[in-house]
Scaffold this motif. Structure first.
Motif, PDB file in Angstrom:
ATOM      1  N   ALA A  75       0.834  -1.209   0.000  1.00 56.62           N
ATOM      2  CA  ALA A  75       0.000   0.000   0.000  1.00 56.62           C
ATOM      3  C   ALA A  75       0.865   1.253   0.000  1.00 56.62           C
ATOM      4  CB  ALA A  75      -0.933  -0.014   1.210  1.00 56.62           C
ATOM      5  N   TRP A  76       1.973   1.213   0.724  1.00 54.29           N
ATOM      6  CA  TRP A  76       2.875   2.365   0.779  1.00 54.29           C
ATOM      7  C   TRP A  76       3.688   2.482  -0.510  1.00 54.29           C
ATOM      8  CZ3 TRP A  76       5.300   1.662   6.350  1.00 54.29           C
ATOM      9  CH2 TRP A  76       4.295   1.875   7.308  1.00 54.29           C
ATOM     10  N   SER A  77       4.189   1.365  -1.015  1.00 57.87           N
ATOM     11  CA  SER A  77       5.072   1.410  -2.184  1.00 57.87           C
ATOM     12  C   SER A  77       4.335   1.915  -3.427  1.00 57.87           C
ATOM     13  CB  SER A  77       5.690   0.034  -2.450  1.00 57.87           C
ATOM     14  OG  SER A  77       4.691  -0.929  -2.710  1.00 57.87           O
ATOM     15  N   ARG A  78       3.018   1.704  -3.499  1.00 56.52           N
ATOM     16  CA  ARG A  78       2.253   2.234  -4.634  1.00 56.52           C
ATOM     17  C   ARG A  78       2.312   3.755  -4.686  1.00 56.52           C
ATOM     18  NH1 ARG A  78      -1.445  -2.057  -3.504  1.00 56.52           N
ATOM     19  NH2 ARG A  78      -2.677  -0.696  -2.147  1.00 56.52           N
ATOM     20  N   TRP A  96      14.149   9.316 -18.061  1.00 57.74           N
ATOM     21  CA  TRP A  96      13.794   9.194 -16.657  1.00 57.74           C
ATOM     22  C   TRP A  96      12.455   9.891 -16.427  1.00 57.74           C
ATOM     23  CZ3 TRP A  96      17.655  10.380 -12.091  1.00 57.74           C
ATOM     24  CH2 TRP A  96      17.066   9.983 -10.879  1.00 57.74           C
ATOM     25  N   GLN A  97      11.394   9.121 -16.270  1.00 55.99           N
ATOM     26  CA  GLN A  97      10.095   9.690 -15.935  1.00 55.99           C
ATOM     27  C   GLN A  97       9.996   9.767 -14.413  1.00 55.99           C
ATOM     28  OE1 GLN A  97       6.694   7.583 -17.422  1.00 55.99           O
ATOM     29  NE2 GLN A  97       5.227   9.016 -16.558  1.00 55.99           N
ATOM     30  N   TRP A  98      10.487  10.851 -13.867  1.00 53.31           N
ATOM     31  CA  TRP A  98      10.557  10.967 -12.418  1.00 53.31           C
ATOM     32  C   TRP A  98       9.176  11.207 -11.813  1.00 53.31           C
ATOM     33  CZ3 TRP A  98       9.619  16.053 -10.578  1.00 53.31           C
ATOM     34  CH2 TRP A  98       9.680  17.058 -11.537  1.00 53.31           C
ATOM     35  N   MET A  99       9.054  10.783 -10.554  1.00 53.93           N
ATOM     36  CA  MET A  99       7.771  10.815  -9.862  1.00 53.93           C
ATOM     37  C   MET A  99       7.765  11.901  -8.788  1.00 53.93           C
ATOM     38  SD  MET A  99       6.130   8.533 -11.461  1.00 53.93           S
ATOM     39  CE  MET A  99       6.452   7.179 -12.579  1.00 53.93           C
ATOM     40  N   GLU A 100       6.583  12.135  -8.239  1.00 56.89           N
ATOM     41  CA  GLU A 100       6.411  13.173  -7.218  1.00 56.89           C
ATOM     42  C   GLU A 100       7.349  12.968  -6.032  1.00 56.89           C
ATOM     43  OE1 GLU A 100       5.163  15.821  -4.261  1.00 56.89           O
ATOM     44  OE2 GLU A 100       4.845  15.938  -6.415  1.00 56.89           O
ATOM     45  N   LEU A 101       7.469  11.721  -5.553  1.00 60.23           N
ATOM     46  CA  LEU A 101       8.257  11.466  -4.353  1.00 60.23           C
ATOM     47  C   LEU A 101       9.755  11.357  -4.631  1.00 60.23           C
ATOM     48  CD1 LEU A 101       5.314  10.785  -3.406  1.00 60.23           C
ATOM     49  CD2 LEU A 101       6.379   9.265  -1.744  1.00 60.23           C
ATOM     50  N   ASP A 102      10.166  11.521  -5.901  1.00 65.90           N
ATOM     51  CA  ASP A 102      11.593  11.578  -6.223  1.00 65.90           C
ATOM     52  C   ASP A 102      12.167  12.974  -5.996  1.00 65.90           C
ATOM     53  OD1 ASP A 102      11.451   8.937  -7.052  1.00 65.90           O
ATOM     54  OD2 ASP A 102      11.212   9.450  -9.169  1.00 65.90           O
ATOM     55  N   CYS A 103      11.303  13.971  -5.955  1.00 63.31           N
ATOM     56  CA  CYS A 103      11.742  15.369  -5.869  1.00 63.31           C
ATOM     57  C   CYS A 103      12.196  15.702  -4.448  1.00 63.31           C
ATOM     58  CB  CYS A 103      10.606  16.285  -6.295  1.00 63.31           C
ATOM     59  SG  CYS A 103      11.060  18.013  -6.399  1.00 63.31           S
ATOM     60  N   ALA A 104      13.323  16.388  -4.340  1.00 60.37           N
ATOM     61  CA  ALA A 104      13.922  16.677  -3.031  1.00 60.37           C
ATOM     62  C   ALA A 104      13.024  17.520  -2.146  1.00 60.37           C
ATOM     63  CB  ALA A 104      15.267  17.383  -3.218  1.00 60.37           C
ATOM     64  N   ASN A 105      12.131  18.326  -2.725  1.00 55.34           N
ATOM     65  CA  ASN A 105      11.278  19.183  -1.902  1.00 55.34           C
ATOM     66  C   ASN A 105       9.838  18.683  -1.827  1.00 55.34           C
ATOM     67  OD1 ASN A 105      10.277  19.950  -4.425  1.00 55.34           O
ATOM     68  ND2 ASN A 105      11.563  21.794  -4.500  1.00 55.34           N
ATOM     69  N   SER A 106       9.630  17.395  -2.043  1.00 47.30           N
ATOM     70  CA  SER A 106       8.290  16.815  -1.978  1.00 47.30           C
ATOM     71  C   SER A 106       7.797  16.731  -0.536  1.00 47.30           C
ATOM     72  CB  SER A 106       8.293  15.418  -2.600  1.00 47.30           C
ATOM     73  OG  SER A 106       7.113  14.715  -2.264  1.00 47.30           O
ATOM     74  N   SER A 107       6.643  17.319  -0.271  1.00 42.94           N
ATOM     75  CA  SER A 107       6.061  17.239   1.072  1.00 42.94           C
ATOM     76  C   SER A 107       5.523  15.832   1.342  1.00 42.94           C
ATOM     77  CB  SER A 107       4.943  18.272   1.239  1.00 42.94           C
ATOM     78  OG  SER A 107       3.962  18.138   0.235  1.00 42.94           O
TER      79      SER A 107
END
Length: 357
Positions: A75-78, A96-107
């Protein structure tokens, strides 16, 4: 890249905090040999990737113990596959199709760094100190990215279309039993929006913010769609601002082929236009979602972002239903950090500049 030292007295803007977090991420990635890239643009961001070649899979945007726990929980890894809205227009590498949680400033990544850490949640139990700080039971599991739905006012044109589908849905049980709460009768044909809640902990909804510029603005007509708006809010007191668009000047026409251009053919400038928007649109939806689910709601944001804190309190000031207002609160990352284990505190200080309050 250099990061700015944190001070308690000076408020930080969204752009200043973004620059600081990216400087910290660059330093962490370089010194720890983490897989990363930097996006293009006027404000480049550090993007981390999963290092499969390491002895143990590592993602530079997460505390190592947290990342192991996330990968072990389907559930978390999704959540790691949540697409970033800017990945198409802001590139790191073409492949590289980067995701939201790859970004260093992701809340969202910051939220998971904390609540997925094995010393914060493990074996079905939330750390007792953290649970006490948030006012929830220890027997609760973090649930990320839920869509509880916010009821909209009835639309007669949609009744026939929605009746059959919604009638088959099982009713949800309230999280609180407030006998004094004025409730709307459940109708099989009411509509709901798709508001997302960042984290649910039992009977508490949490919205996480870090470097976001604001809590979104909206036309008053969008706000007026919600069924319980007047029940919870004094609409006239909701924070608003006037937006004025600059006057437009059409391009000058070429009259060189005319002997005497007529006066009425001169280009006419369009006058400036102004419109009123409601601030804190996202917060308003979150509060209404909590009310409909009979839950509490908490904003989690950085103490350095006084602008976000002020918007939250301006929305809170418009709540005119006292027996529900006590369920609405604010907690800073710095305050939450005081309840966290030492190794996680060290990680948050190095990566985010977040110190215990």
């Amino acid at each position: 890249m250099t990061h700015t030292p944190q001070t308690a007295l000076t408020p930080w803007s969204a752009s200043l905090l973004r620059r600081d977090l990216n400087a910290r991420a660059q330093h962490l990635a370089t010194t720890s040999n983490l897989l990363h890239e930097q996006t293009t643009g006027s404000e480049p961001s550090i993007i981390f990737g999963r290092n499969e070649q390491a002895e143990q899979a590592r993602h530079g945007n997460f505390h190592p113990a947290t990342y192991t726990a996330i990968c072990a929980n389907p559930a978390w890894s999704r959540r790691l596959n949540k697409t970033h809205t800017a990945h198409r227009r802001v590139r790191a590498r073409a492949d590289w199709q980067w995701m939201e949680l790859d970004c260093a400033n992701s809340s969202d990544a910051l939220l998971m760094n904390i609540f997925c850490h094995p010393q914060v949640f493990s074996e079905g139990r939330l750390n007792a100190t953290v649970a006490s700080l948030l006012g929830v039971s220890s027997n609760t599991e973090p649930n990320f990215g839920i869509h509880p739905g916010v009821p909209l006012k009835r639309s007669l044109t949609n009744i026939k279309k929605k009746t059959t589908r919604n009638a088959q849905r099982a009713p949800t049980s309230p999280l609180f039993n407030d006998a004094n709460a004025p409730t709307q009768p459940e109708e099989p044909n009411h509509l709901k929006d798709r508001t997302e809640i960042d984290l649910q902990l039992g009977n508490l909804f949490l919205e996480a913010k870090l470097t976001e510029s604001n809590f979104q603005t909206a036309n008053p007509r969008l706000i007026e769609r919600y069924r319980d708006l007047e029940t919870i809010f004094d609409v006239a007191r909701l924070p608003s601002k006037l937006i004025t668009s600059a006057p437009s000047h059409p391009s000058t026409e070429d009259f060189s082929d005319l002997e005497e251009p007529h006066a009425t053919m001169s280009p006419i400038a369009t006058p400036a236009r102004s419109r009123t928007v409601i601030q804190g649109y996202q917060l308003i939806r979150n509060v209404l979602a909590a009310y409909d689910s009979d839950a509490s709601f908490c904003v989690l944001c950085d103490a350095r972002r006084r602008d976000l804190i002020e918007i939250w309190f301006s929305v809170l000031a418009a709540v005119h239903y006292p027996s529900f207002a006590w369920r609405l609160k604010l907690l800073t990352w710095q305050e939450l950090t005081t309840a966290l284990p030492e190794d996680l505190q060290n990680f948050l200080e190095a990566k985010y500049g977040i110190l215990p309050a």
